[in-house]
Scaffold this active site. Sequence first.
Site, PDB file in Angstrom:
ATOM      1  CG  ASN A   1       3.373 -27.920  17.919  1.00 60.15           C
ATOM      2  OD1 ASN A   1       2.334 -28.469  18.236  1.00 60.15           O
ATOM      3  ND2 ASN A   1       3.952 -26.999  18.680  1.00 60.15           N
TER       4      ASN A   1
ATOM      5  CG  HIS B   1      -2.245 -16.848  17.905  1.00 57.84           C
ATOM      6  ND1 HIS B   1      -2.684 -17.724  18.880  1.00 57.84           N
ATOM      7  CD2 HIS B   1      -0.996 -17.286  17.584  1.00 57.84           C
ATOM      8  CE1 HIS B   1      -1.756 -18.635  19.133  1.00 57.84           C
ATOM      9  NE2 HIS B   1      -0.739 -18.396  18.351  1.00 57.84           N
ATOM     10  NE  ARG B   2      -0.967 -21.981  14.800  1.00 50.79           N
ATOM     11  CZ  ARG B   2      -0.673 -22.029  16.100  1.00 50.79           C
ATOM     12  NH1 ARG B   2      -1.522 -22.541  16.963  1.00 50.79           N
ATOM     13  NH2 ARG B   2       0.481 -21.567  16.541  1.00 50.79           N
TER      14      ARG B   2
ATOM     15  CG  HIS C   1       0.272 -26.254  21.779  1.00 46.13           C
ATOM     16  ND1 HIS C   1       0.947 -25.278  21.105  1.00 46.13           N
ATOM     17  CD2 HIS C   1      -0.911 -26.406  21.118  1.00 46.13           C
ATOM     18  CE1 HIS C   1       0.226 -24.864  20.064  1.00 46.13           C
ATOM     19  NE2 HIS C   1      -0.909 -25.524  20.053  1.00 46.13           N
ATOM     20  N   GLY C   2       2.566 -25.023  24.537  1.00 44.12           N
ATOM     21  CA  GLY C   2       3.395 -23.823  24.583  1.00 44.12           C
ATOM     22  C   GLY C   2       3.109 -22.965  25.803  1.00 44.12           C
TER      23      GLY C   2
ATOM     24  CB  THR D   1       3.805 -27.622  12.014  1.00 45.76           C
ATOM     25  OG1 THR D   1       4.197 -27.528  13.395  1.00 45.76           O
ATOM     26  CG2 THR D   1       2.533 -28.444  11.931  1.00 45.76           C
TER      27      THR D   1
ATOM     28  CG  ASP E   1       7.609 -18.116  12.972  1.00 46.76           C
ATOM     29  OD1 ASP E   1       7.809 -19.191  13.560  1.00 46.76           O
ATOM     30  OD2 ASP E   1       8.302 -17.108  13.200  1.00 46.76           O
ATOM     31  CB  SER E   2       2.468 -18.476  15.888  1.00 45.90           C
ATOM     32  OG  SER E   2       2.749 -19.819  16.223  1.00 45.90           O
TER      33      SER E   2
ATOM     34  N   GLY F   1       0.317 -30.465  18.241  1.00 51.92           N
ATOM     35  CA  GLY F   1      -0.765 -29.593  18.671  1.00 51.92           C
ATOM     36  C   GLY F   1      -1.213 -28.656  17.558  1.00 51.92           C
TER      37      GLY F   1
END
Length: 202
Positions: free
Chosen positions: A15, A188-189, A160-161, A13, A74-75, A17
């Site tokens: 990202n 979820h992660r 984030h997001g 990633t 992937d989320s 975060g």
Amino acid sequence: MRAFTEKRLLVATHNAGKLDEMRALLASYGVEVVGAAQMGLTEPAETEDSFAGNARIKARAAMQATGLPVLADDSGISVDALGGAPGVYTADWAETGQGRDFAMAMQRTWTEVQATGTPAPHAAQFRCTLILMWPDGHEALFEGVLPGQVVWPPRGAEGHGYDPIFQPDGHQVTLGEMSAEMKNSLSHRARAVAQMIEACFV
């Protein structure tokens, strides 16, 4: 399920975060976690229409480029009133050509939910698919789901997001209002990582 015995793990990633979240979740297992940007990797095109398919693309590209074991995810957020959208296109809704604008993406999500005329609460789920891939191509897949609802206006500056508009079931605050520690305990992660740890790290 194969045990993970390597000392270094590449998280595919860019990202920051997500990378910080993965480091925190794996901190007690003696694994050095490195990110794709640190390794100078480019982001492959995500051309699949499923979370698993896109995670596999990222994992394979990073593994082939570095020879390291790779963890890719992937989320995204799926909103019931929108038929599961934005789903795998969660990040795409934030694309501007000059980077990602999640305030714009959250506004679009809420505008489209309102246009459906469905009453609150607006059920939604954050979904994460993880693929752990070894250098020989062996892989293990894990999925985590965090149920909740989309709320408006956005609340909180953490995370984030889409975190500021997502209120998990059983909570009165959004992910954007939670501390990193609280979010990491239920996201979820985190749920997908917990499955991975139980299967491969314990």
